[in-house]
Design an enzyme around this catalytic site. Structure first.
Site, PDB file in Angstrom:
ATOM      1  N   MET A 265      23.653   9.550   3.764  1.00  0.00           N
ATOM      2  CA  MET A 265      23.441  10.820   4.459  1.00  0.00           C
ATOM      3  C   MET A 265      23.615  10.650   5.969  1.00  0.00           C
ATOM      4  O   MET A 265      24.140  11.526   6.655  1.00  0.00           O
ATOM      5  CB  MET A 265      22.062  11.386   4.126  1.00  0.00           C
ATOM      6  CG  MET A 265      21.863  12.821   4.557  1.00  0.00           C
ATOM      7  SD  MET A 265      23.099  13.953   3.879  1.00  0.00           S
ATOM      8  CE  MET A 265      22.252  14.574   2.427  1.00  0.00           C
TER       9      MET A 265
ATOM     10  N   PHE B 135     -11.764  -7.105  13.571  1.00  0.00           N
ATOM     11  CA  PHE B 135     -10.628  -7.555  12.776  1.00  0.00           C
ATOM     12  C   PHE B 135     -10.283  -6.507  11.717  1.00  0.00           C
ATOM     13  O   PHE B 135     -11.157  -6.018  11.016  1.00  0.00           O
ATOM     14  CB  PHE B 135     -10.955  -8.894  12.100  1.00  0.00           C
ATOM     15  CG  PHE B 135      -9.843  -9.391  11.221  1.00  0.00           C
ATOM     16  CD1 PHE B 135      -8.614  -9.732  11.762  1.00  0.00           C
ATOM     17  CD2 PHE B 135     -10.019  -9.487   9.850  1.00  0.00           C
ATOM     18  CE1 PHE B 135      -7.575 -10.173  10.949  1.00  0.00           C
ATOM     19  CE2 PHE B 135      -8.988  -9.931   9.034  1.00  0.00           C
ATOM     20  CZ  PHE B 135      -7.756 -10.271   9.583  1.00  0.00           C
ATOM     21  N   GLN B 136      -9.024  -6.173  11.621  1.00  0.00           N
ATOM     22  CA  GLN B 136      -8.523  -5.169  10.686  1.00  0.00           C
ATOM     23  C   GLN B 136      -9.242  -3.824  10.830  1.00  0.00           C
ATOM     24  O   GLN B 136      -9.508  -3.137   9.845  1.00  0.00           O
ATOM     25  CB  GLN B 136      -8.593  -5.682   9.239  1.00  0.00           C
ATOM     26  CG  GLN B 136      -7.626  -6.848   9.010  1.00  0.00           C
ATOM     27  CD  GLN B 136      -7.391  -7.150   7.547  1.00  0.00           C
ATOM     28  OE1 GLN B 136      -8.265  -6.933   6.711  1.00  0.00           O
ATOM     29  NE2 GLN B 136      -6.215  -7.678   7.224  1.00  0.00           N
TER      30      GLN B 136
ATOM     31  N   GLU C 183       0.822  -1.219   0.000  1.00  0.00           N
ATOM     32  CA  GLU C 183       0.000   0.000   0.000  1.00  0.00           C
ATOM     33  C   GLU C 183       0.854   1.266   0.000  1.00  0.00           C
ATOM     34  O   GLU C 183       0.468   2.279  -0.568  1.00  0.00           O
ATOM     35  CB  GLU C 183      -0.954   0.019   1.191  1.00  0.00           C
ATOM     36  CG  GLU C 183      -2.115  -0.969   1.077  1.00  0.00           C
ATOM     37  CD  GLU C 183      -1.774  -2.325   1.683  1.00  0.00           C
ATOM     38  OE1 GLU C 183      -0.593  -2.539   2.028  1.00  0.00           O
ATOM     39  OE2 GLU C 183      -2.699  -3.166   1.796  1.00  0.00           O
TER      40      GLU C 183
ATOM     41  N   LYS D 280     -17.690  -0.785   5.045  1.00  0.00           N
ATOM     42  CA  LYS D 280     -17.941  -1.707   3.939  1.00  0.00           C
ATOM     43  C   LYS D 280     -19.411  -1.784   3.539  1.00  0.00           C
ATOM     44  O   LYS D 280     -19.725  -1.985   2.372  1.00  0.00           O
ATOM     45  CB  LYS D 280     -17.390  -3.096   4.281  1.00  0.00           C
ATOM     46  CG  LYS D 280     -18.217  -3.865   5.306  1.00  0.00           C
ATOM     47  CD  LYS D 280     -17.661  -5.269   5.498  1.00  0.00           C
ATOM     48  CE  LYS D 280     -18.295  -6.246   4.526  1.00  0.00           C
ATOM     49  NZ  LYS D 280     -17.979  -7.651   4.935  1.00  0.00           N
TER      50      LYS D 280
END
Lengths: 569, 159
Positions: free
Chosen positions: A470, A110-111, A48, A160
Site C-alpha cells: 500500500m 523499575f518497570q 503483549e 502489585k
C-alpha cells in the site's frame, strides 16, 4: 476472605470468561500465581501486542469481551496498539495490567509506566486501583463500560500489593454509570418523519456500518432489505452485516470501494446510515459526501451524530432497536418507485465490475478469489492491513456478521495473525483464513508458536509481493513512482520459517499451483501456511484519492485502466 | 462563539487530566477551566469556557457527556447565571498616584489587600466585563503582576 488476585479471577469466571491472553512479568506474578490454580484458561502469547490483538480477535469473533493481561511498564505499553485498535473499532476489551507497589508509584521505579495516563485517549475508560475496597466496583463498572452502549476497551491498572492483600470485599457503591443523567428519548417523534422519508425516496441506499454487527442487527437488516428492496453498501467494519451474495448488496464503499457502491452513494437521494461514523476513508471529501441525499444517521453513540458530516436526521439509538421499529411498519412493499434506481444500479454492476480474470504474473486478487471459491462463507476471514486487506474486502464475499475481522479504524499492521489466533480460541472448530502481507506478517509472526502449540486451524495465506504494497501504491500514484522504504528484501524464507515452527507450508509462484495450494491449506487439519508470490505492480482499484469524490475515482473496468479519474457513468 | 459549560464530575483522581486531554486531543479551545469541590464530596464541579463555532460546541458537550467520570453537562451560556472571577493585581503606586488608585478601586468595589512602598495589590471580583474594566483602569499606572482565576458560574433562581 479473598485477595485481589482471587477476586479478579473469580469475577472473570463469573462473567463466563473462557480464556485470557497474556504475558507474565514481575509486578503481575502474584496474579499469575493464583491464575495458575484457577479454572480460568490462560494463553501465553509471545508478545503483549499479540495478547491484545488476540483478545480483540476473540471479541470480534464472539461478541463477548476479550481479556488480556500484562505486567507493568513494557508489558503494559506493548498492549497499547491493541487497545487503540479496539477503541477505534468499538470492540469490548478488558486489559488488566500489574503496576509497581502503590508506595513506589511516581518514583520512576523499575518497570514503572503511567499506563492509565498513556491509554486515556485510546480507551473508553481506565482505572488505577488505589485501594482494595474499590476493586469490586471497579471491575463491575469496567465490565459495564466495555460492553454497553458503544463497546470499547477499558484498562485496569493494579498495583502489585493488591494482588496479595486480603479483604472482605463487596460492592461499595453503585457503578458510576447509573449516576449519569440520561437525555430524553426523541425516538418516537423522529421515527414517523424518518419512515415517511424512506417511503418517499426514489433512490434510497443503506450504508451499513460495524455498529450493525455490534448490535446483532444483521437479521433485521436482511428483513428490511427483503421488504423494501433498498440496496446496501457497507463500510469495511460493516462487511458481513448484510450477505454480500444477495442482489441488493453492492459491497464496500469509500477509498477502495467498488465502483457501483460509490456511484450509488454519489447519486442516492436518501442515505440511511446505520452504526457508522463517517470515517474519512468512507467519505472522501466530506463536503461532497452523498450531497444529493437526505442523510439519516442512526448510532448508539450520540457524539458521532453530526461529528464528521452534516446530516438532516439523527437518532441516537441501538441499530437493532431501530430496525425492529421499522419492521413493525406495515406495507413496505408499496414502494414500487425504486425499480428504476435498482435497474440503474444493475447496469453499473455490469459496466463497472471488478476484474475477474487475470493474466501475466500471479495477482493478489486471484488468490483471494480462489480462496473464497474453495472455502466459501463458512469460515472466519481475517485480513491484516494493506493492499491485501482491500482486495479481501473487495473479492471475498462474506455473508454473516463476525466473519470478517480486520483492523479497520486504526489500520494496525500486525493485527492479523494474533487476531486470527484469538478468533480460533473464540470459535473452536471453525476454520480461520488469514490474509496477510509479507510486511504485516513479519510484525507479529512470533504468534505462529501459539498457533502450533494449540494446533489452531488458522490458514496463514501470505500475499507476498516483496513490498509494502500500500505504501508502494501511494508512492506509485501520488509520489510519481518515487519508491522509498517500500521494498522488502526476499527474506526470510516463509516456508522455512513455517518449518521452524513445525507448520506444513508451501510456496506458490505461478497460477497453475494456486488452486492446489489453497486446497492443501484447507485440507490440512490445524494450521498451515502458504506463501503466495504475487505481482508487486498490482494496484488496489478503484482508488479515490484522499479528499476526493466518486467522480474522481481511478479504476479498471472492461479491461481498461483509468488513472485520470472516472469519466463516464 | 464563547460558551460556558457547567460540568459535574466524579471526584476521582485523573478526572481533570481526562477532561483536559479530551480538549487538546479533539482540538477544542479552552478559554478557562475551574475545578473545585461541591456540596457533595464525591463530586467536583468544572466550569469550562470554550471558544468555537456551533458544531464544535455541540461536540464539546457530547464528548464531555461520553466521559465515564462526567455526571452532568450543562451549557449555561444562554441561561440566567451568576458568574464570577477573581483577580489579584499588583499596581505600581507611589505617593502621587496612590490616592487616585484607591479611588478607582472604590468605584469598582475592589479591595486593596496589600500595600508596599512602591506598589499595592488590588483584589477584584466580578464577571469578565468588570475585571476587564478594572484592568483597563489600572493599566496606566503600570500593572506589575497579575494572577487571575477562571470563571465560576451558577444558574440563578429556581431550584
Amino acid at each position: 476472605m479473598k485477595n485481589g488476585a482471587q477476586y479478579i479471577i473469580d469475577f472473570l469466571l463469573k462473567k463466563n470468561v473462557e480464556v485470557v491472553f497474556g504475558y507474565p512479568g514481575g509486578q503481575i506474578l502474584n496474579f499469575y500465581e493464583f491464575l495458575g490454580r484457577s479454572a480460568l484458561r490462560h494463553i501465553l502469547a509471545r508478545h503483549e501486542q499479540g495478547a491484545a490483538h488476540a483478545a480483540c480477535g476473540y471479541a470480534r469473533a464472539t461478541g463477548r469481551p476479550g481479556v488480556c493481561v500484562a505486567t507493568s511498564g513494557p508489558g503494559a505499553t506493548n498492549l497499547v496498539t491493541g487497545i487503540a485498535d479496539a477503541c477505534l473499532d468499538s470492540i469490548p476489551l478488558l486489559a488488566i495490567t500489574g503496576q509497581v507497589h502503590l508506595r513506589d508509584i511516581g518514583k520512576d521505579s523499575f518497570q514503572e509506566a503511567d499506563i492509565t495516563g498513556i491509554v486515556t485517549p485510546v480507551t473508553k475508560h481506565s482505572y488505577l486501583l488505589e485501594n482494595l475496597e474499590q476493586l469490586p466496583s471497579v471491575l463491575d463498572e469496567a465490565w459495564q463500560v466495555a460492553t454497553t452502549g458503544r463497546p470499547g476497551p477499558v484498562l485496569i491498572d493494579v498495583p502489585k500489593n493488591f494482588f496479595l492483600e486480603e479483604q472482605e470485599m463487596r460492592l461499595t457503591h453503585q457503578p458510576l454509570l447509573t449516576r449519569k443523567t440520561k437525555k430524553p428519548d426523541q425516538t418516537e417523534e423522529m421515527l414517523p418523519l424518518i419512515i415517511a422519508k424512506i417511503r418517499k425516496a426514489r433512490q434510497p441506499l443503506i450504508l451499513a456500518g460495524g455498529g450493525l454487527i455490534a448490535a446483532d442487527a444483521c437479521r433485521q437488516l436482511a428483513e428490511l432489505v427483503a421488504l423494501t428492496g433498498i440496496p446496501v453498501v457497507n463500510t469495511l467494519m460493516g462487511k458481513g452485516a448484510y450477505p454480500e451474495e444477495q442482489p441488493q448488496a453492492l459491497g464496500l464503499v469509500g477509498m477502495h470501494g467498488l465502483a457501483p457502491a460509490n456511484l450509488a452513494l454519489n447519486d442516492c437521494d436518501l442515505l440511511l446510515c446505520l452504526g457508522t461514523r463517517f470515517s474519512d476513508r468512507v467519505t472522501g471529501n466530506r463536503r461532497n459526501f452523498a450531497n444529493q441525499a437526505c442523510i439519516i444517521h442512526v448510532d448508539i453513540d450520540g457524539a458521532e451524530l453530526r461529528k464528521n458530516v452534516d446530516v438532516q436526521y439523527t437518532l441516537q439509538m441501538d441499530a437493532a432497536a431501530f430496525l425492529d421499529r421499522l419492521l413493525r411498519e406495515k406495507d413496505w412493499r408499496k414502494n414500487r418507485g425504486i425499480t428504476t434506481w435498482q435497474k440503474r444500479i444493475r447496469q453499473w454492476r455490469q459496466d463497472y465490475d471488478l476484474p475477474r480474470r487475470f493474466t501475466g504474473p500471479l495477482k493478489p486478487q486471484e488468490v483471494i478469489q480462489e480462496a473464497a471459491r474453495q472455502a466459501g462463507s463458512e469460515v472466519i476471514v481475517v485480513a491484516d492491513v494493506g493492499q491485501h486487506q482491500m482486495f479481501t474486502a473487495q473479492y471475498y464475499p462474506v455473508s454473516r456478521g463476525r466473519c470478517f475481522l480486520t483492523s479497520g479504524g486504526l489500520g494496525a499492521m500486525g493485527f492479523g495473525l494474533p487476531a486470527a489466533m484469538g478468533a480460533a480460541f473464540g470459535r473452536p472448530g471453525e476454520t480461520v483464513l488469514l490474509f496477510v502481507g509479507d510486511g504485516g506478517f513479519q510484525m507479529t509472526s512470533q504468534e505462529l508458536a501459539v498457533i502450533r502449540e494449540f494446533n489452531l486451524p488458522v490458514k496463514v495465506l501470505i500475499i507476498n509481493n516483496g513490498k509494502l504494497g500500500m505504501i508502494r501504491q501511494w508512492q506509485d500514484v501520488i509520489f510519481e513512482r518515487h519508491f522509498v522504504a517500500s521494498d522488502l528484501p526476499d527474506c526470510p524464507d516463509f516456508v522455512k520459517l513455517a518449518a521452524a515452527y513445525d507448520l506444513p507450508a508451501r510456496r506458490v509462484t505461478v497460477r497453475e499451483e494456486l488452486a492446489d495450494a489453497v486446497a492443501f491449506a484447507l485440507a490440512v487439519e490445524g494450521p498451515a501456511l502458504v506463501d503466495f508470490r504475487v505481482d508487486p505492480e498490482e494496484l488496489v482499484l478503484p482508488f479515490i484519492l484522499p479528499g476526493g469524490t466518486p467522480a474522481e475515482m481511478l479504476g479498471r473496468w472492461r479491461g481498461e485502466t483509468h488513472l485520470r479519474g472516472f469519466s463516464g457513468k | 462563539m464563547r460558551h460556558t459549560f457547567a460540568v459535574l464530575v466524579e471526584n476521582n483522581p485523573g478526572v481533570l487530566s481526562k477532561v483536559a486531554g479530551l480538549f487538546s486531543r479533539r482540538g477544542f479551545n479552552i478559554e478557562s477551566l475551574v475545578v473545585s469541590e461541591t456540596e457533595d464530596p464525591s463530586a467536583s464541579r468544572m466550569t469550562i469556557v470554550v471558544e468555537g463555532d456551533a458544531r464544535v460546541l455541540e461536540q464539546v458537550g457530547k464528548q464531555l457527556n461520553k466521559q465515564v467520570d462526567v455526571i452532568k453537562v450543562n451549557d449555561i451560556t444562554n441561561e440566567e447565571t451568576v458568574s464570577r472571577q477573581l483577580s489579584l493585581i499588583r499596581v505600581a503606586a507611589d505617593q502621587n498616584t496612590r490616592q487616585e488608585i484607591l479611588q478607582i478601586t472604590e468605584i469598582f468595589r475592589c479591595r486593596v489587600v496589600d500595600i508596599g512602598r512602591k506598589s499595592l495589590i488590588v483584589e477584584a471580583t466580578g464577571d469578565e466585563a468588570k475585571i476587564q474594566a478594572v484592568i483597563r483602569s489600572l493599566k496606566p499606572f503600570g500593572i506589575l503582576e497579575m494572577a487571575r482565576t477562571g470563571q465560576v458560574a451558577m444558574l440563578r433562581g429556581a431550584k
